[in-house]
Design a protein around this motif. Sequence first.
Motif, PDB file in Angstrom:
ATOM      1  N   GLY A 284       0.790  -1.211   0.000  1.00  0.00           N
ATOM      2  CA  GLY A 284       0.000   0.000   0.000  1.00  0.00           C
ATOM      3  C   GLY A 284       0.826   1.267   0.000  1.00  0.00           C
ATOM      4  N   ARG A 285       0.122   2.377  -0.127  1.00  0.00           N
ATOM      5  CA  ARG A 285       0.759   3.694  -0.093  1.00  0.00           C
ATOM      6  C   ARG A 285       1.451   3.895   1.256  1.00  0.00           C
ATOM      7  NH1 ARG A 285      -3.004   8.836  -1.416  1.00  0.00           N
ATOM      8  NH2 ARG A 285      -4.377   7.682  -0.004  1.00  0.00           N
ATOM      9  N   ASP A 286       2.732   4.240   1.202  1.00  0.00           N
ATOM     10  CA  ASP A 286       3.560   4.485   2.394  1.00  0.00           C
ATOM     11  C   ASP A 286       3.756   3.232   3.255  1.00  0.00           C
ATOM     12  OD1 ASP A 286       3.711   7.209   1.705  1.00  0.00           O
ATOM     13  OD2 ASP A 286       1.855   7.646   2.775  1.00  0.00           O
ATOM     14  N   GLU A 287       3.508   2.049   2.713  1.00  0.00           N
ATOM     15  CA  GLU A 287       3.697   0.816   3.481  1.00  0.00           C
ATOM     16  C   GLU A 287       5.159   0.374   3.403  1.00  0.00           C
ATOM     17  OE1 GLU A 287       2.181  -3.866   3.571  1.00  0.00           O
ATOM     18  OE2 GLU A 287       1.144  -2.388   2.329  1.00  0.00           O
ATOM     19  N   PRO A 288       5.840   0.241   4.530  1.00  0.00           N
ATOM     20  CA  PRO A 288       7.246  -0.166   4.493  1.00  0.00           C
ATOM     21  C   PRO A 288       7.391  -1.662   4.244  1.00  0.00           C
ATOM     22  CG  PRO A 288       6.539   0.085   6.758  1.00  0.00           C
ATOM     23  CD  PRO A 288       5.363   0.495   5.909  1.00  0.00           C
ATOM     24  N   LEU A 289       8.538  -2.032   3.712  1.00  0.00           N
ATOM     25  CA  LEU A 289       8.847  -3.445   3.522  1.00  0.00           C
ATOM     26  C   LEU A 289       9.393  -4.028   4.819  1.00  0.00           C
ATOM     27  CD1 LEU A 289      10.573  -3.669   0.034  1.00  0.00           C
ATOM     28  CD2 LEU A 289       8.502  -4.848   0.730  1.00  0.00           C
ATOM     29  N   SER A 290       8.984  -5.253   5.119  1.00  0.00           N
ATOM     30  CA  SER A 290       9.587  -5.922   6.268  1.00  0.00           C
ATOM     31  C   SER A 290      11.049  -6.189   5.956  1.00  0.00           C
ATOM     32  CB  SER A 290       8.859  -7.246   6.552  1.00  0.00           C
ATOM     33  OG  SER A 290       8.942  -8.107   5.434  1.00  0.00           O
ATOM     34  N   GLY A 291      11.912  -5.974   6.936  1.00  0.00           N
ATOM     35  CA  GLY A 291      13.339  -6.147   6.702  1.00  0.00           C
ATOM     36  C   GLY A 291      14.034  -4.892   6.235  1.00  0.00           C
ATOM     37  N   GLY A 292      13.293  -3.779   6.139  1.00  0.00           N
ATOM     38  CA  GLY A 292      13.925  -2.529   5.752  1.00  0.00           C
ATOM     39  C   GLY A 292      13.893  -2.266   4.261  1.00  0.00           C
ATOM     40  N   GLU A 293      14.444  -1.133   3.888  1.00  0.00           N
ATOM     41  CA  GLU A 293      14.434  -0.709   2.487  1.00  0.00           C
ATOM     42  C   GLU A 293      15.279  -1.667   1.643  1.00  0.00           C
ATOM     43  OE1 GLU A 293      12.690   2.331   0.024  1.00  0.00           O
ATOM     44  OE2 GLU A 293      12.401   1.616   2.076  1.00  0.00           O
ATOM     45  N   PRO A 294      14.749  -2.098   0.478  1.00  0.00           N
ATOM     46  CA  PRO A 294      15.505  -3.047  -0.354  1.00  0.00           C
ATOM     47  C   PRO A 294      16.669  -2.370  -1.062  1.00  0.00           C
ATOM     48  CG  PRO A 294      13.504  -2.371  -1.483  1.00  0.00           C
ATOM     49  CD  PRO A 294      13.444  -1.757  -0.109  1.00  0.00           C
ATOM     50  N   GLN A 295      17.581  -3.172  -1.569  1.00  0.00           N
ATOM     51  CA  GLN A 295      18.775  -2.675  -2.247  1.00  0.00           C
ATOM     52  C   GLN A 295      18.548  -2.670  -3.750  1.00  0.00           C
ATOM     53  OE1 GLN A 295      22.311  -4.886  -1.365  1.00  0.00           O
ATOM     54  NE2 GLN A 295      23.653  -3.567  -2.592  1.00  0.00           N
ATOM     55  N   GLU A 296      18.751  -1.523  -4.363  1.00  0.00           N
ATOM     56  CA  GLU A 296      18.491  -1.388  -5.802  1.00  0.00           C
ATOM     57  C   GLU A 296      19.372  -2.338  -6.610  1.00  0.00           C
ATOM     58  OE1 GLU A 296      19.024   1.922  -9.349  1.00  0.00           O
ATOM     59  OE2 GLU A 296      18.375   2.615  -7.351  1.00  0.00           O
ATOM     60  N   ALA A 297      18.732  -3.061  -7.562  1.00  0.00           N
ATOM     61  CA  ALA A 297      19.455  -3.958  -8.456  1.00  0.00           C
ATOM     62  C   ALA A 297      19.678  -3.302  -9.820  1.00  0.00           C
ATOM     63  CB  ALA A 297      18.689  -5.267  -8.626  1.00  0.00           C
ATOM     64  N   VAL A 312      11.227   2.513 -13.935  1.00  0.00           N
ATOM     65  CA  VAL A 312      11.011   1.357 -13.082  1.00  0.00           C
ATOM     66  C   VAL A 312      12.318   1.075 -12.351  1.00  0.00           C
ATOM     67  CG1 VAL A 312      11.522  -0.249 -14.991  1.00  0.00           C
ATOM     68  CG2 VAL A 312      10.349  -1.079 -12.942  1.00  0.00           C
ATOM     69  N   MET A 313      12.222   0.922 -11.037  1.00  0.00           N
ATOM     70  CA  MET A 313      13.371   0.564 -10.225  1.00  0.00           C
ATOM     71  C   MET A 313      13.101  -0.808  -9.612  1.00  0.00           C
ATOM     72  SD  MET A 313      15.193   2.483  -6.988  1.00  0.00           S
ATOM     73  CE  MET A 313      13.777   2.296  -5.902  1.00  0.00           C
ATOM     74  N   VAL A 314      14.023  -1.724  -9.788  1.00  0.00           N
ATOM     75  CA  VAL A 314      13.902  -3.072  -9.246  1.00  0.00           C
ATOM     76  C   VAL A 314      14.926  -3.230  -8.136  1.00  0.00           C
ATOM     77  CG1 VAL A 314      14.123  -5.538  -9.743  1.00  0.00           C
ATOM     78  CG2 VAL A 314      13.012  -4.015 -11.392  1.00  0.00           C
ATOM     79  N   ALA A 315      14.487  -3.712  -6.999  1.00  0.00           N
ATOM     80  CA  ALA A 315      15.367  -3.831  -5.830  1.00  0.00           C
ATOM     81  C   ALA A 315      15.141  -5.179  -5.157  1.00  0.00           C
ATOM     82  CB  ALA A 315      15.094  -2.692  -4.848  1.00  0.00           C
ATOM     83  N   LYS A 316      16.175  -5.667  -4.492  1.00  0.00           N
ATOM     84  CA  LYS A 316      16.087  -6.933  -3.779  1.00  0.00           C
ATOM     85  C   LYS A 316      15.857  -6.668  -2.302  1.00  0.00           C
ATOM     86  CE  LYS A 316      18.296 -11.430  -3.180  1.00  0.00           C
ATOM     87  NZ  LYS A 316      19.462 -12.291  -3.501  1.00  0.00           N
ATOM     88  N   GLY A 317      14.815  -7.287  -1.776  1.00  0.00           N
ATOM     89  CA  GLY A 317      14.487  -7.137  -0.373  1.00  0.00           C
ATOM     90  C   GLY A 317      14.248  -8.480   0.268  1.00  0.00           C
ATOM     91  N   GLU A 318      13.724  -8.445   1.458  1.00  0.00           N
ATOM     92  CA  GLU A 318      13.443  -9.692   2.171  1.00  0.00           C
ATOM     93  C   GLU A 318      12.335 -10.446   1.448  1.00  0.00           C
ATOM     94  OE1 GLU A 318      11.305 -10.243   6.261  1.00  0.00           O
ATOM     95  OE2 GLU A 318      13.420  -9.825   6.662  1.00  0.00           O
ATOM     96  N   GLY A 319      12.625 -11.655   1.024  1.00  0.00           N
ATOM     97  CA  GLY A 319      11.606 -12.473   0.370  1.00  0.00           C
ATOM     98  C   GLY A 319      11.557 -12.360  -1.132  1.00  0.00           C
ATOM     99  N   GLY A 320      12.462 -11.614  -1.757  1.00  0.00           N
ATOM    100  CA  GLY A 320      12.460 -11.557  -3.210  1.00  0.00           C
ATOM    101  C   GLY A 320      12.736 -10.180  -3.759  1.00  0.00           C
ATOM    102  N   PHE A 321      12.321  -9.970  -5.012  1.00  0.00           N
ATOM    103  CA  PHE A 321      12.550  -8.706  -5.695  1.00  0.00           C
ATOM    104  C   PHE A 321      11.269  -7.884  -5.729  1.00  0.00           C
ATOM    105  CE2 PHE A 321      16.224 -11.020  -7.129  1.00  0.00           C
ATOM    106  CZ  PHE A 321      17.201 -10.042  -7.303  1.00  0.00           C
TER     107      PHE A 321
END
Length: 358
Positions: A284-297, A312-321
């Motif tokens: 959702g809008r302003d919803e953070p990702l669990s595990g913190g901000e993902p790292q841009e790929a 489009v920005m693709v980043a790797k976070g907890e649980g996938g991309f």
Amino acid sequence: MKVRDLALQGALAAAALIAAFVVWQREPSAGPGEVTVVDVPARALDSIRYEDDSRFVDVFRDASGRDRLWVRLGYKASGGANAGATDAGVATAAVGTDAGTGAAGGQPPVAVREEPPPPRELRANEVADKLFSRFAPMRAMRALGELDAKKLEEVGLATSPRKLTLTVGGKARVFALASPPGGWGTPYLRSEEDGRVYLLGPAMLPDLENANSRLVDRRLHTFDLGDFDAVTISAGGATRAFRATGKAPGPVVLAPEDAPERPDDFARNWHDRVWRMMPVDLLGRDEPLSGGEPQEAFRVDYLRAGRAVGHVMVAKGEGGFYARTEHTSGWARLHAGIDALAEEAARVTAPVSAASGK
């Protein structure tokens, strides 16, 4: 042709345009046998809420622009106390009143539950726009008047947890909902304001009941292939610019900016897979990702005549991309297989594409 005739034709044409505008602005007329439950123009309707015993859905206008609609999806806290039961993502577990003790120690089990996650606010799609207008005014197939307690019990309105709320000018109009015995047929609607009961049309509720799949805008972009003439791809600190030609349905041809006469097939195929990425879950809008901000790929920027169209920005976070674009309201979790695109992005941004053999 005389001047008088020209003036007459001009006046008739203007009158026709005015009449067409009046008809276009007029609210749709009720069908045969229909009755108006809430008589409200579309512009005055603030929000629609559907809820049952475990979840709720709001379709509402954006505070900063009433022409934009959003969908809010949320769960209610569970009132159950059964050990191990779950209700709309709310888990309960029976534990003792002291660590290591339980019912066997003579203490009654206590239900421990997790609070539901915060509601998600997501962009509404065209289906939501059309649904919103169908509630202004809100009409029913038939008016049944006030029913006695026995009849309300028979049709399920006496104890139904389902509700429909229309907010007009800041005032909520609340209705109880119940399906006919057996769950099929036209739902019943009862106004909490005056107790009157109606038969609501069968097509009014399914979109609200399945809002996550029917009312949410799942697009990554609102522009299409052919709406941009340049692409800039960035990964690992390197950036490479390409000229883009072509349009849907085929993939666009990418040629390096410094060698436009030599199309890069590897970059074209890579970008085609990026373009076809599909979100499997929208945050959702302003919803953070669990595990913190993902790292841009990697990142792709789209331009036309030197001006930004989207990205489009693709980043790797907890649980996938995950992906974010100019259109998404938050992060979008992507399907499996994005790790290969992330690895190949380094080859695409190299001064000479590794797969081009040049």
